[in-house]
Structure formats: C-alpha cells, structure tokens
Design an enzyme around this catalytic site. Structure first.
Site, PDB file in Angstrom:
ATOM      1  N   GLU A   1      -5.290  -8.593   0.331  1.00 41.59           N
ATOM      2  CA  GLU A   1      -6.123  -8.214   1.480  1.00 41.59           C
ATOM      3  C   GLU A   1      -7.555  -7.994   1.007  1.00 41.59           C
ATOM      4  O   GLU A   1      -7.780  -7.478  -0.094  1.00 41.59           O
ATOM      5  CB  GLU A   1      -5.644  -6.926   2.163  1.00 41.59           C
TER       6      GLU A   1
ATOM      7  N   GLU B   1       0.809  -1.230   0.000  1.00 43.06           N
ATOM      8  CA  GLU B   1       0.000   0.000   0.000  1.00 43.06           C
ATOM      9  C   GLU B   1       0.837   1.274   0.000  1.00 43.06           C
ATOM     10  O   GLU B   1       0.624   2.177   0.826  1.00 43.06           O
ATOM     11  CB  GLU B   1      -0.998  -0.004   1.170  1.00 43.06           C
TER      12      GLU B   1
HETATM   13  C1  BG6 Z   1      -4.686  -2.043   4.829  1.00 41.09           C
HETATM   14  C2  BG6 Z   1      -3.344  -2.354   5.416  1.00 41.09           C
HETATM   15  O1  BG6 Z   1      -4.793  -0.655   4.705  1.00 41.09           O
HETATM   16  O2  BG6 Z   1      -5.830  -2.373   5.506  1.00 41.09           O
HETATM   17  C3  BG6 Z   1      -3.369  -3.187   6.664  1.00 41.09           C
HETATM   18  O3  BG6 Z   1      -2.464  -2.921   4.468  1.00 41.09           O
HETATM   19  C4  BG6 Z   1      -4.565  -2.798   7.490  1.00 41.09           C
HETATM   20  O4  BG6 Z   1      -2.147  -2.993   7.324  1.00 41.09           O
HETATM   21  C5  BG6 Z   1      -5.812  -3.135   6.702  1.00 41.09           C
HETATM   22  O5  BG6 Z   1      -4.607  -3.370   8.755  1.00 41.09           O
HETATM   23  C6  BG6 Z   1      -7.107  -2.842   7.422  1.00 41.09           C
HETATM   24  O6  BG6 Z   1      -7.098  -1.509   7.846  1.00 41.09           O
HETATM   25  P1  BG6 Z   1      -7.275  -1.086   9.365  1.00 41.09           P
HETATM   26  O7  BG6 Z   1      -7.093   0.377   9.358  1.00 41.09           O
HETATM   27  O8  BG6 Z   1      -8.635  -1.523   9.741  1.00 41.09           O
HETATM   28  O9  BG6 Z   1      -6.208  -1.803  10.122  1.00 41.09           O
END
Ligand code: BG6
Length: 472
Positions: free
Chosen positions: A372, A166
């Site tokens: 993700e 990211e």
């Molecule tokens: C992404 C990141 O932005 O989303 C992760 O790569 C992150 O590190 C995930 O944990 C979920 O976002 P958040 O803010 O709920 O942790």
C-alpha cells in the site's frame, strides 16, 4: 547518497494495485457470507458510509478485472474475507464464498495478473469475536484451519501470500480505524491479542511452506520510519522507542521469532507484557517469511516526552494510523516542518519512503513488496466522465522515484502495489476519501449507479507499466 543515473526497474517487477475485501466488495451477506466485526460495526463518523455495498466489486468482479487488465497490472493485491470462506469463523465451509475467490483468481490469471492474496485484512468473524476474538487462543486454531482451507483451495494458483494486514495498526489504533471486536474483548490486553496473532501468523507461514511447495508468504505491517525531531539525544531515544514499538516489534517477531528488546521493555513499563506459553517462542522461531510486504503512507517525527506539568499545560496530540499520537512518558508526536500534508492531515514524505526501504532491508535482508501507498483525495467526476487527479500522479511519481533510489541503494524490491486499484471505502473517512485509479460513481449518502470511470492517473500508470519506467 545521490545516484546520477536512476536504477532501472528489474524485469518482472510487480507493478500492481491493492484493495481489501470489506472495503471494496459489498455483498456483505451474499451467498452465505457470515458477519464480520466490520459488518457488525454500528458507529461511523458523521456523514460516512458503512461497508454493506462498498464499491460493489462482488457484483462487478469481471468488469473490474477487465479494467485491471487494461491498466496493465502485473499484480493485484486483494484480501479474502474470512467470513465468505467460513461464515462463523470455525464451523462449516461456504462453497459459494470459496467459489467467488476462485472466479477472481482465475480471472486475474487469465489476464496474466499475479494474485497477491491477503489472508486477513481487519475483518475478524463476529462469531469468533463473540467468543473472545484474538484474546482467546481458540482464535489461533480457527485461523490455522482457515489457512488450511485457503492453501488447499488456492495454493496451486497463488504464489504470493500475505498473512495479516497491518497487525500493528489493529493493535495500536484498532478503535480509530473501526476495528472493534466486541464486548467479549473489552479490557483484554491488546498485546495479548497481538501475541496470539503472531503465533497464528507463524503457524500459517510454516503450514504453507510444508503443504504448498514454491509458495511464498510474508507479513504486511504498516511501516512508518520515525525521525527524531532534533539531534537532541533524548529526541533520538524517543524516535528509537517508537520505531521499536510501532515497526520492529512486528517484523522482528515475524523474521527472527523473538520480541524486540526495546518494545518488550516498553510493554513491561506499561504492564502490558503478554502471557507467552511454553512452545510459543519455538513456534515463532519455526516460521520464516520469504519476503516482507509493507504499507507506507508517511514517516513520523517525535521528540522526548513532555513533563507531566508541560503536558497538563499544552494538552496531548491525537491522530490516526498515519498521524502519530503522544505517548506520555515515551514520546511526543510533532509535525515535521519540512513536509507538506494531504487533505486529511497526513504528511507526504517520498524521501522517507526510501529511508523506510533502507531501514527494513538493512535489518532483515529479505525482498520487499510494497502493498500500500497512495493519496486519499476528494476527486471530482466531471460531466464528461473524466477525473483530473494530477495531484495523485504527482504523489505516485515522487514515491516511485524514491523506489528507484532505494533500488540504486541496493534494496531488493519485488514490486509496488499502490492503494488502491479502484475507489473503495476508507477505514474511517468514508468513500469521499478516494484513492483509486478508477472512480466508482457513488457517494457516502447516495449509491448512484456505481459505474466505473478511468481517472487521469489510470492512463499515466498504464504508460508507466507498459514502459517499466517513469514516463518523461
Ligand atoms: C491502511 C489500511 O491503514 O491504510 C487500509 O490497510 C486503509 O485498509 C488504508 O484503507 C488507507 O487508510 P484510510 O484510513 O484512509 O482508509
């Protein structure tokens, strides 16, 4: 397009799950590890934990890998913390830190789980940040040296490599997700840092291909396809602008080795174009990813920007990495009235997932790996050790059905690694915001016993993987 028969998942599809080092490992200073900018962070939203213990995966690694094997994972996507390998970023190597990831990777391989290794997930060594961080070209060299160590150590064991997680979110929303690289970097043009990361990424991709035959590497941005709020041409232009600035800037540079024209025009309009040194564009063009990884949580919807007057009257909209911000003069972020939201205000858009696959594949024609996707929720551990997260099963099912639709549309999908394998600490919303298939027994203010419990989604995903198909 409606497919009457859902496309089957290809044999060897990488059903996986993801984590990142600093969010799951803990052991922040164990066995010679150096301090990263995440460890050095002092400001946390009220009531949320820091990362010193996280899910204590560093001390539960064998137990966690055994759970991943029981789940049936074909792939596990994790990140190496740079500061375990080179504690100060560019000095001596740390054999104990190197050994930790050998142990993890060996454990995965012993269970037939394909490691998917992220080289850098937000956690810049603080010592490099003190010397200018990504604002300094020296950090590019430090990253290439760190890459050399990773390729030398793990190249014979790891086939799938991800460069930078990211990068687009670090650039656009760094402070919001707690990625603050210190006073030495205050006021430095973030797009200069971005340019240096692009050069570092390209050099790492080229190096891997030169030194580890057969290994595959790609970038891992967060891609949120952007819809126009209406067919009004000005809204369509606003959506095209945000698609360019948020999404295509990063993938065009990684794949084609050039800056996206619309994104460059946006930077020029804001006075943010980076200095591009002689040879940089050749370096970008010399690198060729083998696949594209992307993280997907939601789409965005934008309209033409408000006039200054209207803006003054209505105020702007804030957000986070998944809730689009207003960008005065460029676009106005709006809610999509057709989409529900999760408990944290993130829109839920499975069909947008299909659209995002199609848009990326159509532009770049490379295999796609989802690194993700998932639902953050306030899970409840019951007295009998169960966690009933049907809402997560529903979310995953709806998104996986759209992967099938994308495969039916002709998209080459390598695999799906939802966030997250086990509960971990969110970037800015603590551990109460849980994503895992495995519940980790701790709260933001109480470490409890850190015991692991299988959620209902664990059994559901296990069945899905075993059958290589959505369960009935
Ligand atoms: C992404 C990141 O932005 O989303 C992760 O790569 C992150 O590190 C995930 O944990 C979920 O976002 P958040 O803010 O709920 O942790």
């Amino acid at each position: 397009m409606h497919h009457t028969q859902p496309a089957p998942f290809p044999e060897g599809f990488l059903w996986g799950a993801s984590t990142s080092g600093y969010q799951v490992e803990g052991g922040w200073d164990a066995d010679g590890k150096g301090r990263s900018i995440v460890d050095a962070r002092t400001q946390f939203p009220p009531g949320t934990t820091d990362y010193t213990v996280a899910s204590d995966h560093y001390h539960h690694v064998d137990e966690d890998v055994a759970l991943f094997a029981e789940l049936g994972l074909k792939a596990y996507r994790f990140s190496v913390q740079w500061t375990r390998i080179v504690p100060d970023g560019d000095g001596a190597e740390n054999p104990d830190g190197i050994a930790f990831y050998h142990r993890l990777i060996d454990g995965l391989l012993a269970h037939g789980i394909t490691p998917v290794l992220t080289m850098y997930h937000f956690d810049l060594p603080q010592a490099l940040a003190d010397k200018g961080g990504w604002g300094s070209r020296a950090t590019v060299d430090a990253f290439v040296r760190y890459s050399e160590i990773l390729f030398r150590e793990y190249g014979s064991k790891v086939e799938y490599w991800l460069t930078i997680n990211e990068q687009n979110m670090m650039v656009m929303f760094g402070e919001l997700i707690g990625i603050i690289d210190g006073p030495a970097n205050t006021g430095v043009n973030v797009y200069q840092k971005n340019h240096h990361m692009l050069v570092a990424q390209a050099r790492a991709m080229e190096l891997l291909h030169r030194t580890v035959p057969g290994a595959k590497i790609g970038p891992a941005p967060n891609i949120a396809y952007v819809y126009p709020a209406s067919p009004r041409p000005e809204d369509v232009i606003a959506a095209d602008d945000l698609n360019a600035v948020r999404n295509w800037l990063y993938l065009d540079a990684a794949v084609h080795g050039r800056y996206n024209a619309t994104a460059w025009a946006y930077l020029a309009a804001k006075g943010l174009t980076p200095d591009v040194e002689d040879g940089d564009l050749d370096v970008l063009a010399s690198a060729h990813p083998d696949f594209l990884a992307f993280n997907y949580y939601a789409t965005h919807t934008v309209a033409a920007p408000l006039t200054d007057e209207d803006r003054a009257a209505q105020g702007g909209r804030g957000g986070d990495q998944q809730i689009a911000f207003d960008d005065p003069g460029f676009y106005r972020a709006v809610d999509n009235p057709f989409l529900p939201k999760n408990a944290f205000g993130w829109e839920i858009d499975p069909v947008g997932f299909r659209m995002t696959f199609r848009a990326i594949y159509d532009r770049y024609h490379l295999p796609l790996l989802v690194t993700e996707n998932g639902l953050g929720a306030f899970d409840q551990l019951e007295p009998d050790g169960t966690v009933h997260d049907q809402y997560r099963i529903d979310y995953l099912r709806d998104h996986i059905a759209q992967i099938q639709a994308a495969i039916g549309d002709g998209v080459d999908v390598l695999g799906y690694c939802p966030w997250s394998a086990i509960d971990l600490v969110s970037t800015h919303q603590g551990i109460a915001k849980r994503y895992g298939f495995v519940y980790v027994n701790r709260d933001d203010d109480d470490l409890k016993d850190l015991a692991r419990y299988r959620k209902d989604s664990f059994a559901w995903y296990q069945t899905l993987i075993a059958g290589n198909a959505l369960p009935d």
